[in-house]
Write an enzyme that holds these catalytic residues in place. Structure first.
Site, PDB file in Angstrom:
ATOM      1  N   ALA A 130     -97.666   0.577 -38.695  1.00  0.00           N
ATOM      2  CA  ALA A 130     -98.931  -0.136 -38.617  1.00  0.00           C
ATOM      3  C   ALA A 130    -100.062   0.861 -38.420  1.00  0.00           C
ATOM      4  CB  ALA A 130     -98.912  -1.134 -37.465  1.00  0.00           C
ATOM      5  N   HIS A 339    -118.982  31.204 -49.287  1.00  0.00           N
ATOM      6  CA  HIS A 339    -118.479  32.358 -48.536  1.00  0.00           C
ATOM      7  C   HIS A 339    -117.355  33.084 -49.263  1.00  0.00           C
ATOM      8  CE1 HIS A 339    -120.738  30.515 -45.232  1.00  0.00           C
ATOM      9  NE2 HIS A 339    -120.650  31.667 -44.608  1.00  0.00           N
ATOM     10  N   GLU A 364    -109.703   6.706 -37.533  1.00  0.00           N
ATOM     11  CA  GLU A 364    -110.657   5.623 -37.215  1.00  0.00           C
ATOM     12  C   GLU A 364    -110.823   4.673 -38.396  1.00  0.00           C
ATOM     13  OE1 GLU A 364    -112.808   7.236 -33.428  1.00  0.00           O
ATOM     14  OE2 GLU A 364    -112.972   5.280 -34.366  1.00  0.00           O
TER      15      GLU A 364
END
Lengths: 388, 401
Positions: A130, A339, A364
């Site tokens: 879940a 970079h 979340e």
């Protein structure tokens, strides 16, 4: 309309930024490397009152509202995603669930020490089967006299391994579904039967703890039911809505950091006889990044203002999480590209931010779930109900 | 046109798969977490002839065509991009440069031990201030270019007329792939008249391997700083004609672009496999998430991109076999391969949700690994310049990087 921060919020940002730069940033690489939670930082945050930044002063909070809390998350996200994650789990979902649904006694007993940073909180929901489908949880809570007996296993629990006060969702009536069958409980970690299981070895946010929690016949007194019996799912959704907004704020900080470092490097690195800043491909990367960061900033603080002024914000918070996580991931990806090889080196912070950013598209509520929430809110007004 | 693999190529592919499943797959995760170079895997690969994959039999190579070789790289990358990149550096960058430009003596000396895996190759081009901008190299060679031999005159002295030891390499090379495990370095340096290429054995006095970079991905590959401090060289070390170093480097990187795209193909395939299996088994909201249109969309789009890349890679490999292919072709496959490998892996990680983010599942490793492909071997931005150069040349616009 007025888009300016109040004097108090500006002062709060100065305080937090100073703290972030002096206390959080210097530890960020170390806690990532060692995979440890910076308890010393949590202690100091608690002392200043920042772990209760958004809660009313009567419960030990600072009373700076949701805007203040977003400022905290943005500033922490700018220097250390792991610390932002730990703090977010503590304030945003752990303590927040008690603030939103707790009765007066629960707030005094549990919220106050959480807001003062004397205790650490967590909110546990996910199980092996879940995640997005929160209603499919199997952890059971069976009534026995004036207590409930909790049995089950929760996975991927941020702060779970060391939290003192844990809000747990469990099934009280298997015949009813998400609405009516699930109840939230406040569990103290020293209650017999509460156990910490395996610790996850994660790609990023390694300076935060994600662990399994096992509830083996944990006896929880009836007065620790949070909110009403059978309304745990609704209360969880309310808490998570706020968590999504503040996650968006942490993503804003990460994206801002990616932008700042990119600009700095474009001014430093010379190739083909000039600074990268003079290359149009780099200029466009920076321009796009800056545009997205500003759009996200406006979204985050507008929704924080909606929360503080009592307006409905569910759909907007989902947008903050969705847009924020995607802007942050894209920004750090572009920063890494600017970079070049240095971006891949673990001696430099871009690599850490890159590993850290990815989780925001997942936890979340995955971004897929956010899209469903947003679509559902839109189509509901047209009489269409969307199933996930 | 014919898009099928030959019977021989199919046979090779089956052999590569068998090898990778037995030797690479079981070790890849542990090698990555321990940040160990895959020495055991390389030993086994050498026994199969893979370390001399494309070299002729006379140098104990397996004499594979480039398409078959790319199938090998693709297959290895399904299990470990680190192993694939180590091999590609050895074969495409170093061994094939020696095969293409070396003298008979140099080929005899270096290629058999390279094919046997006794000597790994490393490519030393990048410097602190010269990455994409290779013309800005600071490493210097004091070896003068030999005078052309005149008919009837004296032949050029082998070391340019200087006393032995007077010619040397000085400079610092960074991110040298295979640095720590290499026996032979292909080093590029500014000579008196342009950039020269040199073959320098690891035990040459004045060459030392230093700092190993801790990296986001490819953690089984060693990337090192290499110091050249008065490293003595003579004409015997020079690879190719004097002043042709940049051409040698460019050809090597063009070949490698194809192999890296093949590696990207392998990473994408493995990610899609893992995600499809997960989606078929993971039940949410009462059904396997494979039944969810959002997940179907991610997977379908990934497979579409994968198949488009597959034929771009095989075609580019075929161009190498034909001795054809312009910078444009290699840049297109390099840029697209990197984009697809990372984009697909990223999306497939999303299908796995939290499980994709955990280091206990190989998808997190593939995600960290795949990101390098748009930087290593010439970043995507540089490929885009080369692509634009070709497009705008037809409109008389000259583009400088």
């Amino acid at each position: 309309m007025d888009f300016a921060f109040s004097t108090e919020h500006r002062a709060l940002r100065r305080l937090i930024r100073e703290f972030a730069e002096n206390e959080v940033e210097p530890l960020a690489a170390e806690i990532d490397r060692e995979g440890r939670v910076p308890f010393e930082t949590l202690g100091k945050l608690g002392q200043i009152g920042l772990l209760g930044v958004c809660f009313p002063q009567e419960y030990g909070g600072m009373g700076a509202g949701e805007i203040g809390y977003c400022i905290l998350m943005e500033e922490l996200g700018r220097v250390c995603t792991s610390t932002a994650t730990t703090v977010g789990a503590h304030i945003g979902i752990g303590a927040m669930s008690i603030y939103l649904d707790g009765n007066e006694e629960q707030k005094r007993k549990y919220l106050t020490p959480l807001a003062r940073g004397e205790k650490i909180g967590a909110f546990v929901l996910t199980e092996a089967n879940a995640g997005s489908d929160a209603a499919a949880i199997r952890t059971r809570a069976v009534r026995e006299g004036d207590s409930y007996i909790l049995d089950g296993t929760k996975t991927f629990n941020t702060n779970g391994s060391f939290a003192d006060i844990v809000t747990v969702l469990a099934v009280t009536d298997p015949t009813l579904g998400a609405r009516g069958g699930i109840t939230a409980f406040i569990v103290e970690s020293d209650m017999p039967g509460f156990q910490v299981g395996t610790h996850e070895n994660k790609m990023g946010i390694r300076g935060s703890s994600t662990a399994e929690l096992i509830f083996e016949e944990v006896r929880v007194p009836q007065e620790n039911v949070l909110g009403n019996v059978g309304e745990g799912f609704v209360s969880f959704m309310k808490t998570l809505d706020l968590g999504r907004l503040t996650l968006g704020a942490a993503c804003l900080g990460g994206a801002q950091a990616a932008l700042d470092w990119s600009v700095r490097w474009a001014r430093t690195r010379r190739q083909f006889g000039e600074e990268l800043a003079h290359k149009q491909s780099v200029q466009w990367m920076i321009a796009d990044m800056a545009t997205q960061v500003e759009a996200l900033r406006s979204l985050v603080y507008r929704v924080a203002w909606m929360v503080d002024t009592g307006q409905p914000f569910t759909q907007m918070a989902a947008m903050c999480k969705l847009y924020g996580s995607e802007v942050a991931s894209r920004a750090i990806d572009v920063a890494l590209q600017i970079h070049g090889g240095l971006g891949l080196s673990r001696d430099f912070l871009i690599e850490r931010f890159f590993r850290d950013a990815r989780i925001a598209e997942i936890f979340e509520g995955t971004n897929e779930i956010q899209r469903i929430v947003i679509a559902n809110n839109i189509f509901r007004r047209h009489g269409v109900r969307i199933r996930p | 046109m014919d898009f099928t693999l030959s019977e021989e190529q199919e046979m090779f592919l089956a052999m590569f798969r068998d090898f990778s499943a037995k030797e690479v797959a079981p070790n890849a995760e542990e090698l990555d977490h321990a940040e160990q170079p895959p020495l055991g895997v390389l030993r086994k690969a050498a026994q199969q002839g893979f370390l001399g994959a494309t070299l002729p039999e006379q140098y104990f190579g397996a004499e594979l065509d480039y398409v078959s070789y790319c199938l090998l790289v693709e297959t290895l990358a399904q299990d470990s991009l680190s192993v694939a990149v180590t091999l590609v550096t050895h074969v495409s960058l170093v061994a094939m440069s020696i095969l293409a430009r070396g003298t008979d003596a140099q080929r005899e000396e270096w290629l058999p031990p390279m094919a046997a895996g006794e000597m790994m190759g490393a490519f030393a081009l990048t410097e602190p201030d010269a990455g994409s901008d290779v013309a800005a190299l600071q490493t210097r060679s004091t070896l003068p270019h030999p005078l052309p031999a005149r008919e009837g005159g004296l032949p050029s002295p082998p070391d340019g007329g200087l006393e032995g030891g007077a010619a040397a390499l000085n400079g610092v090379k960074t991110w040298v792939t295979n640095g720590e495990i290499a026996g032979l370095f292909l080093v590029f340096a500014q000579g008196p008249e342009g950039v020269d290429a040199f073959l320098v054995p690891a035990d040459a006095p004045g060459l030392s391997v230093g700092y190993r970079e801790p990296t986001l991905g490819l953690r089984s590959v060693t990337f090192n700083t290499v110091y050249l401090e008065g490293c003595r060289i003579s004409e015997a070390n020079r690879l190719g004609e004097p002043g042709t170093g940049l051409t040698i480097a460019q050809r090597a990187q063009d070949r490698t672009a194809v192999a890296l795209a093949a590696a990207g193909l392998g990473v994408a395939e493995a990610s899609i496999d893992a995600a499809a299996q997960f989606a078929a088994e993971r039940v949410q909201f009462g059904v396997p998430i494979a039944q969810k249109q959002a997940i179907q969309g991610y997977v379908a789009e990934a497979v579409t991109e994968l198949e488009a890349l597959r034929y771009l890679v095989y075609r580019a490999a075929w161009l190498v076999d034909q001795g054809q292919g312009a910078p444009f072709d290699f840049s297109v496959v390099k840029a697209h391969g990197a984009r697809v490998a990372y984009g697909v892996t990223n999306r497939m990680l999303q299908v796995l949700g939290g499980y994709g983010y955990m280091e206990d599942y190989p998808l997190a490793r593939r995600y960290r690994d795949a990101r390098v492909l748009s930087i290593i071997g010439g970043p995507t931005e540089l490929q885009q310049v080369r692509i634009a150069q070709k497009v705008f040349a037809e409109w008389d616009v000259e583009i400088v990087p």
